[in-house]
Design a protein around this motif. Structure first.
Motif, PDB file in Angstrom:
ATOM      1  N   MET A  65     -23.189 -33.642 -31.800  1.00 43.43           N
ATOM      2  CA  MET A  65     -22.820 -35.029 -32.049  1.00 43.43           C
ATOM      3  C   MET A  65     -23.871 -35.724 -32.911  1.00 43.43           C
ATOM      4  SD  MET A  65     -22.426 -38.170 -29.305  1.00 43.43           S
ATOM      5  CE  MET A  65     -24.199 -38.156 -28.980  1.00 43.43           C
ATOM      6  N   PHE A  66     -25.141 -35.515 -32.604  1.00 45.66           N
ATOM      7  CA  PHE A  66     -26.189 -36.170 -33.386  1.00 45.66           C
ATOM      8  C   PHE A  66     -26.272 -35.598 -34.805  1.00 45.66           C
ATOM      9  CE2 PHE A  66     -28.045 -37.401 -29.149  1.00 45.66           C
ATOM     10  CZ  PHE A  66     -27.836 -38.758 -29.333  1.00 45.66           C
ATOM     11  N   THR A  67     -25.975 -34.315 -34.941  1.00 45.29           N
ATOM     12  CA  THR A  67     -25.910 -33.734 -36.285  1.00 45.29           C
ATOM     13  C   THR A  67     -24.807 -34.395 -37.095  1.00 45.29           C
ATOM     14  OG1 THR A  67     -26.767 -31.610 -35.503  1.00 45.29           O
ATOM     15  CG2 THR A  67     -25.559 -31.610 -37.587  1.00 45.29           C
ATOM     16  N   GLU A  68     -23.644 -34.584 -36.479  1.00 44.79           N
ATOM     17  CA  GLU A  68     -22.522 -35.261 -37.148  1.00 44.79           C
ATOM     18  C   GLU A  68     -22.899 -36.689 -37.538  1.00 44.79           C
ATOM     19  OE1 GLU A  68     -18.075 -37.025 -36.014  1.00 44.79           O
ATOM     20  OE2 GLU A  68     -19.186 -35.791 -34.584  1.00 44.79           O
ATOM     21  N   LEU A  69     -23.611 -37.392 -36.652  1.00 43.49           N
ATOM     22  CA  LEU A  69     -23.988 -38.778 -36.915  1.00 43.49           C
ATOM     23  C   LEU A  69     -25.126 -38.897 -37.921  1.00 43.49           C
ATOM     24  CD1 LEU A  69     -23.952 -40.111 -33.233  1.00 43.49           C
ATOM     25  CD2 LEU A  69     -22.307 -40.689 -35.027  1.00 43.49           C
ATOM     26  N   GLY A  70     -25.833 -37.787 -38.175  1.00 41.37           N
ATOM     27  CA  GLY A  70     -26.979 -37.838 -39.061  1.00 41.37           C
ATOM     28  C   GLY A  70     -28.233 -38.384 -38.409  1.00 41.37           C
ATOM     29  N   TRP A  71     -28.299 -38.334 -37.085  1.00 40.39           N
ATOM     30  CA  TRP A  71     -29.484 -38.824 -36.370  1.00 40.39           C
ATOM     31  C   TRP A  71     -30.567 -37.738 -36.350  1.00 40.39           C
ATOM     32  CZ3 TRP A  71     -29.493 -42.526 -31.726  1.00 40.39           C
ATOM     33  CH2 TRP A  71     -28.604 -43.594 -31.946  1.00 40.39           C
TER      34      TRP A  71
ATOM     35  N   GLY B  57     -19.773 -36.690 -24.244  1.00 40.76           N
ATOM     36  CA  GLY B  57     -18.357 -37.048 -24.277  1.00 40.76           C
ATOM     37  C   GLY B  57     -18.005 -37.962 -25.437  1.00 40.76           C
ATOM     38  N   GLU B  58     -16.728 -38.311 -25.502  1.00 41.35           N
ATOM     39  CA  GLU B  58     -16.215 -39.113 -26.612  1.00 41.35           C
ATOM     40  C   GLU B  58     -16.659 -40.570 -26.540  1.00 41.35           C
ATOM     41  OE1 GLU B  58     -14.251 -38.839 -29.570  1.00 41.35           O
ATOM     42  OE2 GLU B  58     -15.222 -36.898 -29.274  1.00 41.35           O
ATOM     43  N   ALA B  59     -16.907 -41.085 -25.345  1.00 40.89           N
ATOM     44  CA  ALA B  59     -17.211 -42.515 -25.213  1.00 40.89           C
ATOM     45  C   ALA B  59     -18.473 -42.878 -25.996  1.00 40.89           C
ATOM     46  CB  ALA B  59     -17.364 -42.890 -23.742  1.00 40.89           C
ATOM     47  N   LEU B  60     -19.542 -42.104 -25.825  1.00 36.19           N
ATOM     48  CA  LEU B  60     -20.782 -42.401 -26.541  1.00 36.19           C
ATOM     49  C   LEU B  60     -20.604 -42.151 -28.036  1.00 36.19           C
ATOM     50  CD1 LEU B  60     -23.767 -43.195 -26.461  1.00 36.19           C
ATOM     51  CD2 LEU B  60     -24.318 -40.775 -26.128  1.00 36.19           C
ATOM     52  N   ARG B  61     -19.932 -41.072 -28.379  1.00 40.78           N
ATOM     53  CA  ARG B  61     -19.721 -40.762 -29.806  1.00 40.78           C
ATOM     54  C   ARG B  61     -18.972 -41.897 -30.487  1.00 40.78           C
ATOM     55  NH1 ARG B  61     -15.474 -38.757 -32.553  1.00 40.78           N
ATOM     56  NH2 ARG B  61     -15.894 -37.596 -34.492  1.00 40.78           N
ATOM     57  N   ARG B  62     -17.923 -42.410 -29.867  1.00 44.48           N
ATOM     58  CA  ARG B  62     -17.148 -43.501 -30.475  1.00 44.48           C
ATOM     59  C   ARG B  62     -18.009 -44.751 -30.628  1.00 44.48           C
ATOM     60  NH1 ARG B  62     -12.905 -41.728 -27.032  1.00 44.48           N
ATOM     61  NH2 ARG B  62     -13.433 -43.408 -25.580  1.00 44.48           N
ATOM     62  N   PHE B  63     -18.823 -45.034 -29.604  1.00 46.18           N
ATOM     63  CA  PHE B  63     -19.678 -46.227 -29.704  1.00 46.18           C
ATOM     64  C   PHE B  63     -20.672 -46.104 -30.856  1.00 46.18           C
ATOM     65  CE2 PHE B  63     -23.877 -47.999 -28.761  1.00 46.18           C
ATOM     66  CZ  PHE B  63     -23.564 -49.347 -28.775  1.00 46.18           C
TER      67      PHE B  63
ATOM     68  N   TYR C  13     -20.848 -48.544 -34.155  1.00 41.80           N
ATOM     69  CA  TYR C  13     -21.956 -49.422 -34.582  1.00 41.80           C
ATOM     70  C   TYR C  13     -22.345 -49.090 -36.016  1.00 41.80           C
ATOM     71  CZ  TYR C  13     -26.279 -46.894 -35.337  1.00 41.80           C
ATOM     72  OH  TYR C  13     -27.251 -46.125 -35.888  1.00 41.80           O
ATOM     73  N   ARG C  14     -22.273 -47.781 -36.383  1.00 44.22           N
ATOM     74  CA  ARG C  14     -22.692 -47.376 -37.723  1.00 44.22           C
ATOM     75  C   ARG C  14     -21.730 -47.932 -38.785  1.00 44.22           C
ATOM     76  NH1 ARG C  14     -23.018 -41.071 -39.180  1.00 44.22           N
ATOM     77  NH2 ARG C  14     -20.779 -41.388 -39.334  1.00 44.22           N
ATOM     78  N   ARG C  15     -20.449 -47.939 -38.442  1.00 46.73           N
ATOM     79  CA  ARG C  15     -19.460 -48.405 -39.393  1.00 46.73           C
ATOM     80  C   ARG C  15     -19.383 -49.930 -39.444  1.00 46.73           C
ATOM     81  NH1 ARG C  15     -14.959 -44.147 -37.178  1.00 46.73           N
ATOM     82  NH2 ARG C  15     -15.696 -42.309 -38.338  1.00 46.73           N
TER      83      ARG C  15
END
Length: 467
Positions: A386-392, A454-460, A464-466
Motif C-alpha cells: 500500500m505504501f509503495t502504491e502511495l509513494g510513501w 485494509g481498504e479503509a486506511l488506503r482510501r483515507f 487526503y492526497r487527492r
C-alpha cells in the motif's frame, strides 16, 4: 521592550528549558497576569524548535497554573497565587501532552475506530480456545486469589523462562528472573534501580513512547540516540556516552517500536563494546522476540548479564490483558529490582502468571504462534505494498513484527495535522513526534500492520492526497 528568549541547549531536553524561561518571566512580572503569551508559532520560530515542543511546554505550564488556554485565542498568564513551589514532585497532570494524547486516542477511542497507530494485535488474532482452556485450568487454583504470590513471581513460570531463555543462548537460572506487570513495569523498575532523578539515561530516537513518558515523569534527563535502519548510529552513540556518562541505554534492538528495524550484527557488537568501555548498562527490551522470522542472538546472549539487563513480555503472543512480563539480570540487580517491585506494589498477580504458563504449555501454543506470525507476515506485505502504491518512503522493510515507520514525504501534510484529519474519520494514527524524547517534528508516522492493511486506511490516505 520585549526581552528576547535565551538560546536553548540542544544537548538537553528542550521543553523544560522553555518552561523555565517562561516561569521566570511570569514570576518576575515581565509577563503580567492577563497578558497573552507568545504564540506557539512565534515562539517556535524564535527558539528554532518545533511547534509541538512549545505546545508541550505551554500545556505543562497550564497544568502548573501559570498559563490558561483560551480557545481560538492562545495562552494567557493566570492570576493565580497558589502556584506550586519551584522544587516539587511531578504529578500525573504534568505528564507530557503526548502521553495524554495517546491515552485519549488509543485506550479511550471509540470501539469502531480503526486503530492503525496502536501497539497491539486485534483481539481476534489470538487463540480463544487456548485462552478458555487456561481459564478453566486456573479456576482450580482459587488459592491464587486468597494470598500474595512470591515476590519474584510464580516459580513454575520462572523455571519455564529459564529453559526458554536457555534455548536462546542465555544461561539464566530461575532465581535471576523477576516477573512483572508487563514490560512497562519492568522498564520502570530498572530505571529506578540504575539511575537517580536528574541523571542521564539514553534511549532510542525514535523509541517506545511509554518509556519516554515514564523516564521523564521519574525526573531523569532523557537523551536520544538517533536510529538508522540497522540500529542506533554508533558514532553518535559514542559521542553521547563520552559527553554525558549515562547510567543506562534503554534500547529495543529487535523489531523496534516504532520503526520495525533491528540491529545488524555489527551494530550489536559495537553497542556492547561501547557499553563496556563507558561503564553503561544496556537495557535490552525484547518484547517481540517470538515475532521474529528467524530468532537471532540477543545482546544478553552475546555479552551476558553483567552489563545487559534483559526484558521480555507475553503481551504480543498470548494476550495484552494478562500484563505479564519479566526481567533477567545479574543477582545483585535482581535483588534490587525485587525490592523496588515490592515497594511499588508488593507482588505481581500469580493468577495472571498461572494463566500465562498454562497457555505457554498448551499443546497448541507453537502452532498458534506460527499461525500468528504467518498472518502478520501477510498483513505486513499488504501494508508495504500500500505504501509503495502511495509513494510513501519507508524507513526500512521490517523482517517481521507489528510496525512500519512511513512518511507522506516532503510534499505531504504535517503528521500531526494528518492525525487530526484521520481522527475525524475514525482512524487513529500515531505521529512520529510522539516517539521522540524531545517531541521534535518528524515527517514519519508509526503504523501497526495488523490494522493498516485494509481498504479503509488506503482510501483515507488516497483521499487526503487527492483532496
Amino acid at each position: 521592550m520585549t526581552v528576547p528568549f535565551a538560546a536553548l541547549q540542544r544537548q538537553q531536553p528542550l521543553a523544560p528549558q522553555i518552561i523555565e524561561q517562561l516561569r521566570e518571566r511570569i514570576e518576575q512580572r515581565q509577563l503580567r497576569p492577563g497578558a497573552r503569551a507568545p504564540s506557539i508559532r512565534q515562539l517556535a520560530r524564535e527558539l528554532q524548535v518545533s511547534p509541538s515542543t512549545v505546545v508541550e511546554a505551554y500545556d505543562r505550564l497550564a497544568a502548573l497554573g501559570y498559563l490558561q488556554a483560551r480557545r481560538g485565542a492562545g495562552f494567557f498568564v493566570t492570576e493565580r497565587r497558589d502556584r506550586p513551589a519551584r522544587e516539587h514532585t511531578p504529578k500525573v497532570t504534568e505528564l507530557a501532552v503526548d502521553a495524554h494524547w495517546l491515552s485519549r486516542n488509543v485506550y479511550q477511542t471509540d470501539a469502531g475506530a480503526l486503530q492503525a497507530g496502536c501497539g497491539w494485535f486485534p483481539p481476534d488474532w489470538f487463540d480463544r480456545d487456548s485462552r478458555q482452556r487456561a481459564l478453566k485450568q486456573a479456576a482450580r487454583y482459587d488459592s491464587a486469589l486468597a494470598e500474595y504470590g512470591h515476590p519474584q513471581g510464580y516459580a513454575p513460570l520462572r523455571r519455564y523462562l529459564e529453559d526458554w531463555l536457555g534455548e536462546a543462548g542465555m544461561a539464566v537460572p530461575a532465581e535471576h528472573i523477576l516477573l512483572t506487570q508487563g514490560a512497562s513495569q519492568a522498564l520502570d523498575l530498572v530505571a529506578c534501580c540504575v539511575a537517580r532523578p536528574g541523571e542521564v539515561v539514553l534511549v532510542d530516537d525514535p523509541g517506545y513512547c511509554n518509556l519516554l513518558s515514564c523516564l521523564t515523569l521519574r525526573g531523569f534527563t532523557v537523551i536520544g540516540a538517533p536510529w538508522t535502519p540497522h540500529g542506533p548510529d554508533t558514532a553518535v552513540l559514542e559521542q553521547l556516552l563520552q559527553t554525558h556518562q549515562p547510567k543506562a541505554f534503554f534500547t529495543n534492538p529487535w523489531l523496534q517500536n516504532p520503526t520495525g528495524a533491528s540491529y545488524s550484527p555489527a551494530t550489536a557488537y559495537r553497542v556492547l563494546q561501547l557499553a563496556e568501555q563507558y561503564g553503561c548498562y544496556v537495557v535490552e527490551d525484547n518484547v517481540s522476540a517470538e515475532l521474529q522470522a528467524v530468532r537471532g542472538q540477543t545482546l544478553a546472549a552475546m555479552a551476558g548479564l553483567a552489563r545487559v539487563i534483559y526484558i521480555g513480555s507475553f503481551s504480543k503472543t498470548l494476550s495484552p490483558g494478562l500484563r505479564v512480563g519479566f526481567v533477567a539480570a545479574a543477582p545483585g540487580m535482581i535483588d534490587a529490582l525485587t525490592h523496588a517491585k515490592m515497594i511499588a506494589g508488593l507482588t505481581s498477580s500469580s493468577l495472571a502468571e498461572r494463566l500465562a504458563l498454562a497457555m505457554l504449555t498448551d499443546g497448541r501454543y507453537r502452532k498458534n504462534l506460527e499461525r500468528l506470525k504467518t498472518r502478520l507476515a501477510h498483513a505486513q506485505d499488504a501494508t508495504l505494498a500500500m505504501f509503495t502504491e502511495l509513494g510513501w518512503p519507508l524507513f526500512t522493510a521490517p523482517a517481521g513484527g507489528l510496525f512500519v515507520w512511513a512518511s507522506p514525504g516532503d510534499s505531504g501534510p504535517d503528521p500531526l495535522r494528518l492525525a487530526e484529519w484521520a481522527r475525524a474519520a475514525d482512524i487513529l494514527l500515531a505521529p512520529g513526534c510522539l516517539f521522540r524524547p524531545d517531541r521534535a517534528d518528524t515527517p514519519w508516522l508509526r503504523f501497526n500492520v495488523a490494522f493498516s492493511h485494509g481498504e479503509a486506511l488506503r482510501r483515507f490516505l488516497l483521499g487526503y492526497r487527492r483532496g
